[in-house]
Design an enzyme around this catalytic site. Structure first.
Site, PDB file in Angstrom:
ATOM      1  N   ASN A  18      24.481  45.593  21.672  1.00  0.00           N
ATOM      2  CA  ASN A  18      23.282  44.970  21.115  1.00  0.00           C
ATOM      3  C   ASN A  18      23.277  43.540  21.642  1.00  0.00           C
ATOM      4  OD1 ASN A  18      21.342  43.776  19.531  1.00  0.00           O
ATOM      5  ND2 ASN A  18      22.172  44.504  17.579  1.00  0.00           N
TER       6      ASN A  18
ATOM      7  N   ARG B 128      20.706  48.740  22.218  1.00  0.00           N
ATOM      8  CA  ARG B 128      19.549  48.395  21.394  1.00  0.00           C
ATOM      9  C   ARG B 128      18.545  47.674  22.284  1.00  0.00           C
ATOM     10  NH1 ARG B 128      19.720  44.951  15.844  1.00  0.00           N
ATOM     11  NH2 ARG B 128      17.536  45.232  15.292  1.00  0.00           N
TER      12      ARG B 128
ATOM     13  N   HIS C  40      12.966  46.453  13.547  1.00  0.00           N
ATOM     14  CA  HIS C  40      14.052  46.924  12.671  1.00  0.00           C
ATOM     15  C   HIS C  40      14.060  48.450  12.565  1.00  0.00           C
ATOM     16  CE1 HIS C  40      14.398  42.828  10.424  1.00  0.00           C
ATOM     17  NE2 HIS C  40      15.361  42.945  11.323  1.00  0.00           N
TER      18      HIS C  40
ATOM     19  N   ARG D 121      12.599  32.015  10.622  1.00  0.00           N
ATOM     20  CA  ARG D 121      11.242  32.396  11.056  1.00  0.00           C
ATOM     21  C   ARG D 121      10.281  32.310   9.877  1.00  0.00           C
ATOM     22  NH1 ARG D 121      12.823  38.038  13.642  1.00  0.00           N
ATOM     23  NH2 ARG D 121      15.005  37.410  13.561  1.00  0.00           N
TER      24      ARG D 121
ATOM     25  N   GLU E 195      22.899  50.258  12.095  1.00  0.00           N
ATOM     26  CA  GLU E 195      22.121  50.437  13.328  1.00  0.00           C
ATOM     27  C   GLU E 195      23.002  50.955  14.465  1.00  0.00           C
ATOM     28  OE1 GLU E 195      21.205  46.491  12.348  1.00  0.00           O
ATOM     29  OE2 GLU E 195      19.065  46.726  12.757  1.00  0.00           O
TER      30      GLU E 195
END
Ligand code: ADP
Length: 391
Positions: free
Chosen positions: A9, A87, A175, A235, A373
């Protein structure tokens, strides 16, 4: 021979890795190469949490991948990689499943970089570096957008002139690997809920929610970019586009400055003036930290309501991500004014991080499910490579 699947990732200056055996859900090793560059640091642990010795050139992603593999080979001299799973943040408007990496696929994914300029180029650099290091090993790309491709048009578009939709200005949602894992876990452990109306709150440094029915995504708080929806560590989350016009017209800010403001200076950090880290804010207790937490939990409440409206009701609310899995305070605060939709939290269960934290009589089940994940990527890589034990 230790036959295994590697998951990668790659972020802008980091690389998360996990090494999975050919079958089974528990990784042999996990690790993080952080601050890739002159001050790069590589930390690898085996399944017991014991450190795996590592050294090497961490000035580039390619160097970091080589250092990871050298360390794994020193630990498992007969290591044989069956596949490498990656990913990839953006798979475009149509990709609904992982894909084997080929030259044409890489070229297509590179064309999506303008849609995710902060992530996609790094993801692709990670793939190229892995292909160079392991030319014979199958590489599989797993897309964060793929899980949301089932959205109806109304949750996929903005009310802009049609041509923008056609050129790709759409609500992609992100996500997806996390939501895919949660959907699978629900189907396995609570099939009656998995078939119902479920809102999943992935609350980490990045945060979003996904509304699902029958295990498929119907709605997501993240849209065209990973900026929309919930406020995050740094963010802003949902923002009136008029603010952007103001920043450009009245403050003379350019795209790079606005990008920095919205991605790196806003959210919990911007509101608290202290930290992007929820643990730090919970401990700080300053008025600004409390306001940042209030804003975060308020926006989460709002979005649970919006998701329930999109789904026509709610049967389960699932928390995951670093905050969702660990912060009893945030979970309680989000749930506390949602009694009107049948949400009632059991504070003892919540304090223990139980899997089910709602009361027995509550109409809506509230759950905590640690997301994974990496396992979603490893399973996809096993499937694509035909490795035994694909799940
Ligand atoms: P990322 O999106 O980078 O993968 P994580 O899912 O690891 O991030 O989540 C990181 C966030 O989780 C941080 O804000 C961190 O403070 C928060 N977090 C982790 N543990 C706790 C805890 N016990 N209480 C409150 N917040 C926590």
């Amino acid at each position: 021979m230790t036959r295994a699947v590697l998951t990668l990732n790659a972020g802008s200056s980091s690389l998360k890795v996990a090494l999975f055996p050919e079958t089974g859900d528990d990784p042999l090793a996990t690790g993080l190469a952080d601050r890739i560059g002159p001050d790069g640091v590589l930390t690898l642990k085996d399944a017991t949490g014991a450190p795996i010795a590592s050294a090497g050139d961490l000035t580039s992603h390619a160097g970091a991948i080589a250092a990871v593999i050298a360390a794994f080979r020193a630990r498992w001299p007969d290591l044989d990689l069956a596949a490498i799973g990656h990913r990839v943040v953006h798979g475009g408007a149509d990709r609904m499943t992982p894909e084997m990496v080929t030259g044409p696929l890489l070229a297509e994914l590179a064309q999506l970089s303008p849609f995710a300029p902060l992530h996609q180029p790094h993801n692709l650099a990670g793939i190229r570096a892995a292909m160079e290091a392991f030319p014979g090993v199958p590489q599989v790309a797993c897309f964060d957008t793929a899980f949301h491709r089932s959205h109806p048009f109304v949750n996929d578009t903005f009310a802009l002139p049609r041509a923008f939709y056609d050129e790709g200005v759409r609500r992609y949602g992100f996500h997806g690997l996390s939501y895919d894992y949660i959907a699978g876990e629900l189907a396995r452990s609570a099939p009656h809920l998995a078939e119902g109306r479920v809102v999943v709150a992935h609350l980490g440094n990045g945060a979003s929610m996904c509304g699902m029915t029958h295990g498929r995504s119907v709605s997501s708080t993240m849209g065209f970019s990973a900026l929309d929806g919930l406020p995050m560590g740094t963010r802003c989350g949902q923002l009136d586009p008029g603010v952007l016009l103001y920043l450009m017209d009245q403050r003379g800010m350019n795209a790079a400055q606005i990008t920095d403001l919205l991605y790196r200076q806003s959210g919990l950090l911007g509101l608290s003036g202290l930290s992007n880290d929820m643990r730090t804010l919970e401990a700080a207790g300053t008025p600004e930290a409390m306001q940042a937490i209030d804003y975060f939990t308020f926006r989460c409440q709002r979005e649970v309501g919006a998701m329930a409206a999109a789904l026509g009701g709610i049967d389960a609310l699932v928390f995951c991500g670093g905050i969702g899995e660990n912060s009893r305070l945030i979970r309680a605060r989000i749930c506390e004014r949602l009694g009107w939709m049948g949400i009632e939290i059991d504070h003892a269960r919540n304090a223990q991080n139980d899997r089910i934290i709602s009361t027995d009589l509550a109409r809506t089940t509230v759950m905590v499910i640690p997301t994974n994940e990496e396992l979603v990527i490893a399973r996809a890589a096993r499937r694509a490579s035909g490795a035994e034990g694909a799940a």
